[in-house]
Design an enzyme around this catalytic site. Structure first.
Site, PDB file in Angstrom:
ATOM      1  N   THR A 229      23.680  13.428 -47.975  1.00 54.76           N
ATOM      2  CA  THR A 229      24.969  13.330 -48.654  1.00 54.76           C
ATOM      3  C   THR A 229      24.829  13.600 -50.150  1.00 54.76           C
ATOM      4  OG1 THR A 229      26.778  11.816 -49.183  1.00 54.76           O
ATOM      5  CG2 THR A 229      24.663  10.808 -48.816  1.00 54.76           C
TER       6      THR A 229
ATOM      7  N   SER B 148      26.431   3.046 -52.451  1.00 57.66           N
ATOM      8  CA  SER B 148      26.723   2.061 -51.395  1.00 57.66           C
ATOM      9  C   SER B 148      25.451   1.881 -50.571  1.00 57.66           C
ATOM     10  CB  SER B 148      27.853   2.550 -50.478  1.00 57.66           C
ATOM     11  OG  SER B 148      27.367   3.575 -49.619  1.00 57.66           O
TER      12      SER B 148
ATOM     13  N   LYS C 160      20.705   6.979 -46.798  1.00 57.28           N
ATOM     14  CA  LYS C 160      20.432   8.428 -46.818  1.00 57.28           C
ATOM     15  C   LYS C 160      19.280   8.746 -47.780  1.00 57.28           C
ATOM     16  CE  LYS C 160      23.818  10.159 -44.232  1.00 57.28           C
ATOM     17  NZ  LYS C 160      23.556  10.819 -42.954  1.00 57.28           N
TER      18      LYS C 160
HETATM   19  P1  NAD Z   1      30.716  10.223 -37.095  1.00 60.85           P
HETATM   20  O1  NAD Z   1      30.557   8.744 -37.246  1.00 60.85           O
HETATM   21  O2  NAD Z   1      32.017  10.747 -36.635  1.00 60.85           O
HETATM   22  O3  NAD Z   1      29.574  10.785 -36.118  1.00 60.85           O
HETATM   23  C1  NAD Z   1      28.284  10.246 -36.045  1.00 60.85           C
HETATM   24  C2  NAD Z   1      27.922  10.136 -34.570  1.00 60.85           C
HETATM   25  O4  NAD Z   1      26.597   9.608 -34.454  1.00 60.85           O
HETATM   26  C3  NAD Z   1      28.839   9.178 -33.808  1.00 60.85           C
HETATM   27  O5  NAD Z   1      29.396   9.799 -32.677  1.00 60.85           O
HETATM   28  C4  NAD Z   1      27.943   8.001 -33.457  1.00 60.85           C
HETATM   29  O6  NAD Z   1      28.301   7.398 -32.225  1.00 60.85           O
HETATM   30  C5  NAD Z   1      26.558   8.644 -33.411  1.00 60.85           C
HETATM   31  N1  NAD Z   1      25.471   7.713 -33.684  1.00 60.85           N
HETATM   32  C6  NAD Z   1      25.365   6.825 -34.702  1.00 60.85           C
HETATM   33  N2  NAD Z   1      24.221   6.120 -34.592  1.00 60.85           N
HETATM   34  C7  NAD Z   1      23.582   6.591 -33.494  1.00 60.85           C
HETATM   35  C8  NAD Z   1      22.367   6.250 -32.860  1.00 60.85           C
HETATM   36  N3  NAD Z   1      21.583   5.286 -33.332  1.00 60.85           N
HETATM   37  N4  NAD Z   1      22.003   6.920 -31.742  1.00 60.85           N
HETATM   38  C9  NAD Z   1      22.786   7.910 -31.238  1.00 60.85           C
HETATM   39  N5  NAD Z   1      23.974   8.257 -31.793  1.00 60.85           N
HETATM   40  C10 NAD Z   1      24.365   7.589 -32.906  1.00 60.85           C
HETATM   41  O7  NAD Z   1      30.297  10.874 -38.495  1.00 60.85           O
HETATM   42  P2  NAD Z   1      30.567  12.349 -39.054  1.00 60.85           P
HETATM   43  O8  NAD Z   1      31.693  12.292 -40.011  1.00 60.85           O
HETATM   44  O9  NAD Z   1      30.596  13.314 -37.946  1.00 60.85           O
HETATM   45  O10 NAD Z   1      29.246  12.547 -39.920  1.00 60.85           O
HETATM   46  C11 NAD Z   1      28.079  13.091 -39.314  1.00 60.85           C
HETATM   47  C12 NAD Z   1      26.931  13.071 -40.316  1.00 60.85           C
HETATM   48  O11 NAD Z   1      27.286  13.822 -41.473  1.00 60.85           O
HETATM   49  C13 NAD Z   1      26.554  11.680 -40.806  1.00 60.85           C
HETATM   50  O12 NAD Z   1      25.157  11.572 -40.885  1.00 60.85           O
HETATM   51  C14 NAD Z   1      27.165  11.607 -42.180  1.00 60.85           C
HETATM   52  O13 NAD Z   1      26.424  10.750 -43.015  1.00 60.85           O
HETATM   53  C15 NAD Z   1      27.106  13.039 -42.643  1.00 60.85           C
HETATM   54  N6  NAD Z   1      28.175  13.366 -43.600  1.00 60.85           N
HETATM   55  C16 NAD Z   1      29.487  13.253 -43.227  1.00 60.85           C
HETATM   56  C17 NAD Z   1      30.494  13.564 -44.156  1.00 60.85           C
HETATM   57  C18 NAD Z   1      31.952  13.441 -43.830  1.00 60.85           C
HETATM   58  O14 NAD Z   1      32.789  13.617 -44.744  1.00 60.85           O
HETATM   59  N7  NAD Z   1      32.343  13.163 -42.577  1.00 60.85           N
HETATM   60  C19 NAD Z   1      30.120  14.001 -45.440  1.00 60.85           C
HETATM   61  C20 NAD Z   1      28.775  14.101 -45.779  1.00 60.85           C
HETATM   62  C21 NAD Z   1      27.805  13.782 -44.844  1.00 60.85           C
HETATM   63  N1  USQ Z   2      38.984   7.150 -52.638  1.00 57.57           N
HETATM   64  C1  USQ Z   2      40.214   6.882 -53.192  1.00 57.57           C
HETATM   65  N2  USQ Z   2      41.214   6.521 -52.345  1.00 57.57           N
HETATM   66  C2  USQ Z   2      41.053   6.444 -50.989  1.00 57.57           C
HETATM   67  C3  USQ Z   2      39.791   6.733 -50.454  1.00 57.57           C
HETATM   68  C4  USQ Z   2      38.780   7.081 -51.302  1.00 57.57           C
HETATM   69  O1  USQ Z   2      40.419   6.944 -54.397  1.00 57.57           O
HETATM   70  O2  USQ Z   2      42.018   6.109 -50.297  1.00 57.57           O
HETATM   71  C5  USQ Z   2      37.873   7.561 -53.527  1.00 57.57           C
HETATM   72  C6  USQ Z   2      36.630   6.695 -53.420  1.00 57.57           C
HETATM   73  O3  USQ Z   2      36.709   5.577 -54.271  1.00 57.57           O
HETATM   74  C7  USQ Z   2      35.537   7.676 -53.790  1.00 57.57           C
HETATM   75  C8  USQ Z   2      36.071   9.020 -53.304  1.00 57.57           C
HETATM   76  O4  USQ Z   2      37.460   8.856 -53.101  1.00 57.57           O
HETATM   77  O5  USQ Z   2      35.398   7.753 -55.166  1.00 57.57           O
HETATM   78  C9  USQ Z   2      35.442   9.497 -52.002  1.00 57.57           C
HETATM   79  O6  USQ Z   2      35.610   8.498 -51.014  1.00 57.57           O
HETATM   80  P1  USQ Z   2      35.531   8.854 -49.453  1.00 57.57           P
HETATM   81  O7  USQ Z   2      35.810   7.599 -48.709  1.00 57.57           O
HETATM   82  O8  USQ Z   2      36.353  10.047 -49.147  1.00 57.57           O
HETATM   83  O9  USQ Z   2      34.020   9.344 -49.327  1.00 57.57           O
HETATM   84  P2  USQ Z   2      32.657   8.547 -49.354  1.00 57.57           P
HETATM   85  O10 USQ Z   2      32.814   7.081 -49.268  1.00 57.57           O
HETATM   86  O11 USQ Z   2      31.867   9.069 -50.507  1.00 57.57           O
HETATM   87  O12 USQ Z   2      31.989   9.006 -47.995  1.00 57.57           O
HETATM   88  C10 USQ Z   2      32.296  10.242 -47.348  1.00 57.57           C
HETATM   89  C11 USQ Z   2      31.719  10.159 -45.942  1.00 57.57           C
HETATM   90  C12 USQ Z   2      30.206   9.994 -46.034  1.00 57.57           C
HETATM   91  C13 USQ Z   2      29.622  11.115 -46.884  1.00 57.57           C
HETATM   92  C14 USQ Z   2      30.294  11.188 -48.255  1.00 57.57           C
HETATM   93  C15 USQ Z   2      29.880  12.438 -49.013  1.00 57.57           C
HETATM   94  O13 USQ Z   2      32.295   9.053 -45.248  1.00 57.57           O
HETATM   95  O14 USQ Z   2      29.649  10.026 -44.725  1.00 57.57           O
HETATM   96  O15 USQ Z   2      28.245  10.904 -47.045  1.00 57.57           O
HETATM   97  O16 USQ Z   2      31.717  11.313 -48.064  1.00 57.57           O
HETATM   98  S1  USQ Z   2      29.733  12.119 -50.744  1.00 57.57           S
HETATM   99  O17 USQ Z   2      30.971  11.528 -51.220  1.00 57.57           O
HETATM  100  O18 USQ Z   2      29.433  13.362 -51.371  1.00 57.57           O
HETATM  101  O19 USQ Z   2      28.637  11.169 -50.892  1.00 57.57           O
END
Ligand code: NAD
Ligand code: USQ
Length: 428
Positions: A177, A212, A218
């Site tokens: 991330t 966090s 990560k």
């Molecule tokens: P998500 O929670 O929708 O998907 C994660 C999946 O992994 C889930 O289906 C969950 O059941 C599975 N999982 C969790 N722990 C497990 C375990 N121990 N064994 C097997 N399966 C397990 O999340 P997402 O939004 O699809 O994110 C996927 C990845 O991308 C995460 O690692 C997240 O940190 C990263 N990421 C997501 C975002 C975002 O904005 N969604 C941004 C940056 C990074």
């Molecule tokens: N925020 C608001 N209002 C809201 C929700 C969020 O102001 O209603 C703000 C938060 O305070 C933060 C920013 O928006 O400053 C991003 O928050 P977010 O909840 O969209 O994202 P974050 O908590 O950072 O996590 C998400 C994914 C995580 C991933 C991360 C990428 O859930 O899995 O790792 O985005 S990053 O932000 O680049 O670390």
């Protein structure tokens, strides 16, 4: 669709890539088919990625333990867009595409399960999404913090050991991330920075200041992957991804049963997706604090493309590399204003007390050229995308749970209720 049975094994290819026979000229010659195991394949990003890779002709295996669906039960909420079971998704994909997704249900923190799954599927590459990924979830209380770090760090360690023991040539593509870096008052580089200190120079990992216990998990993963790669000569790519927005992809659009999840609640919903839902239901947009928090962001379709590019251009043996995976950066306030401008009716923007401990205004300039150099053609945030998201949400707006919208998890407390309407709820 291109079928594996018209491919042949290339003699000199250590990754067991399948190449078309040389009698097929031109671009087909360059196509590489792999066995790819997608971990966390039932999730928001894992599911569309699995069928994207399958559609490209790869043999895809899928794994999940349904932890994400369990958090929904725990928090009393669900994806706004209804999602099918993994089995139904896999069956539907078979009907739609003719392709099978070999399915492994199990928990990556179970080392024996992880080892035998990887040995059985025998992948060329593993795409690892399978972690607890919500920052607020990791900040609910001690139990959720510990769960998040154990789940994420132990799962990744089990994968690293399995790769080293079964086949160190497997390319690990791991979702990290952008939040690993935090918001330093200097430019953010892609993974590493050259530092001159007391007359000596070195290229060192970029300093990490995560915001966090989730983001910290990560960072721990990144250190473990870099170290394992060095000692065992693995191949690894750490994708430091920004906040993802959007919902549909070319493949999920092929059938309603292929839809991926869409979260809008204060724990799992990410900021842009949340603001879209809030605009549609007439709820003020919940900007936390001043709204100057700047984040790298990307369209879900670019997540898929970036994973594809990382797989097509594998890390070298013994190489741990980092790509910053986002396409544009915005402040939270800019996103709110953009959505308010684009939505056809009036939208109010609220500034709530920030439940997180984070800088509400700061310098932010993060490099993100490596995926562009590999050929990424970004989908930049446009009015059309936002309008199409309004359409997705309007279809399901009757399912929105208003009590799930305002934040309840405070970074400043060691224990928080998971929802505002369940103050006394015992969650662990
Ligand atoms: P998500 O929670 O929708 O998907 C994660 C999946 O992994 C889930 O289906 C969950 O059941 C599975 N999982 C969790 N722990 C497990 C375990 N121990 N064994 C097997 N399966 C397990 O999340 P997402 O939004 O699809 O994110 C996927 C990845 O991308 C995460 O690692 C997240 O940190 C990263 N990421 C997501 C975002 C975002 O904005 N969604 C941004 C940056 C990074
Ligand atoms: N925020 C608001 N209002 C809201 C929700 C969020 O102001 O209603 C703000 C938060 O305070 C933060 C920013 O928006 O400053 C991003 O928050 P977010 O909840 O969209 O994202 P974050 O908590 O950072 O996590 C998400 C994914 C995580 C991933 C991360 C990428 O859930 O899995 O790792 O985005 S990053 O932000 O680049 O670390």
């Amino acid at each position: 669709m291109l079928q594996g049975n018209i491919c042949e094994l290339s003699e000199n290819d250590s990754l067991n890539h399948y190449r078309f026979p040389s009698i097929i000229p031109g671009w087909l010659d360059e196509l590489v088919f792999m066995r790819i195991l997608v971990l966390g394949a039932d999730g928001y990003l894992g599911w569309p990625t699995s069928i994207y890779l399958s559609a490209k002709g790869h043999q895809v295996g899928v794994n999940d333990n349904f932890a994400r669906r369990t958090y929904d039960h725990e928090l009393g909420q669900e994806s706004l867009v209804p999602i099918s079971t993994l089995k139904r998704r896999v069956d539907t994909w078979r009907k739609v595409s003719g392709e099978d997704l070999e399915t492994y249900i199990g928990d990556l923190t179970d080392a024996d399960f992880t080892h035998s799954m990887i040995a059985k599927f025998n992948p060329d590459a593993i795409v690892h999404f399978a972690e607890q990924r919500a920052a607020p979830y990791s900040m609910i209380d001690r139990a959720h913090c510990v769960y998040t770090q154990v789940n994420n760090v132990v799962g990744t360690l089990n994968i690293l050991y399995a790769i080293a023991e079964i086949n160190p040539d497997i390319h690990l593509v791991k979702l990290g991330t952008m939040g690993e870096y935090g918001t330093p008052n200097i430019d953010i580089e892609e993974g590493f920075i050259e530092i001159e200190h007391k007359g000596r120079k070195d290229v060192l990992p970029f300093p990490k200041q995560p915001g966090s216990f989730y983001h910290l998990s990560k960072v721990h993963d990144s250190h473990n992957i870099a170290f394992a790669t060095k000692i065992w000569g693995l191949r690894s790519t750490d994708l430091n991804q920004g906040v993802v927005y959007g919902h549909t992809t070319e493949q999920t659009d092929m059938h309603p049963e292929l839809a991926t999840r869409f979260d809008y609640d204060a724990v799992f919903g990410t900021v842009l997706n949340r603001f879209i839902v809030q605009a549609v239901i007439g709820h003020p947009l919940t900007v936390y604090g001043k709204g100057g928090q700047t984040r790298g962001m990307l369209d879900i379709r670019d997540t898929l493309a970036c994973i594809g590019l990382a797989l097509d251009n594998p890390a070298d043996k013994g190489e741990y590399r980092v790509f910053n995976q986002f396409t544009e950066q915005f402040t939270v306030k800019e996103i709110a204003e953009l959505i308010a401008r684009t939505f056809p009716s009036d939208v109010k923007i609220d500034h709530l007390d920030d439940p997180r401990v984070e800088l509400e205004e700061h310098y932010y300039n993060a490099a993100h050229t490596k995926l562009l150099d590999l050929g990424l053609q970004p989908h930049l945030l446009s009015d059309t995308l936002i309008e199409s998201l309004f359409g997705v949400v309007q279809k399901y707006q009757h399912l929105v749970d208003l009590d799930a919208i305002n934040p309840s998890v405070s970074w400043r407390a060691t224990q928080s209720p998971v929802r505002n309407d369940q103050k006394g709820m015992v969650v662990s």
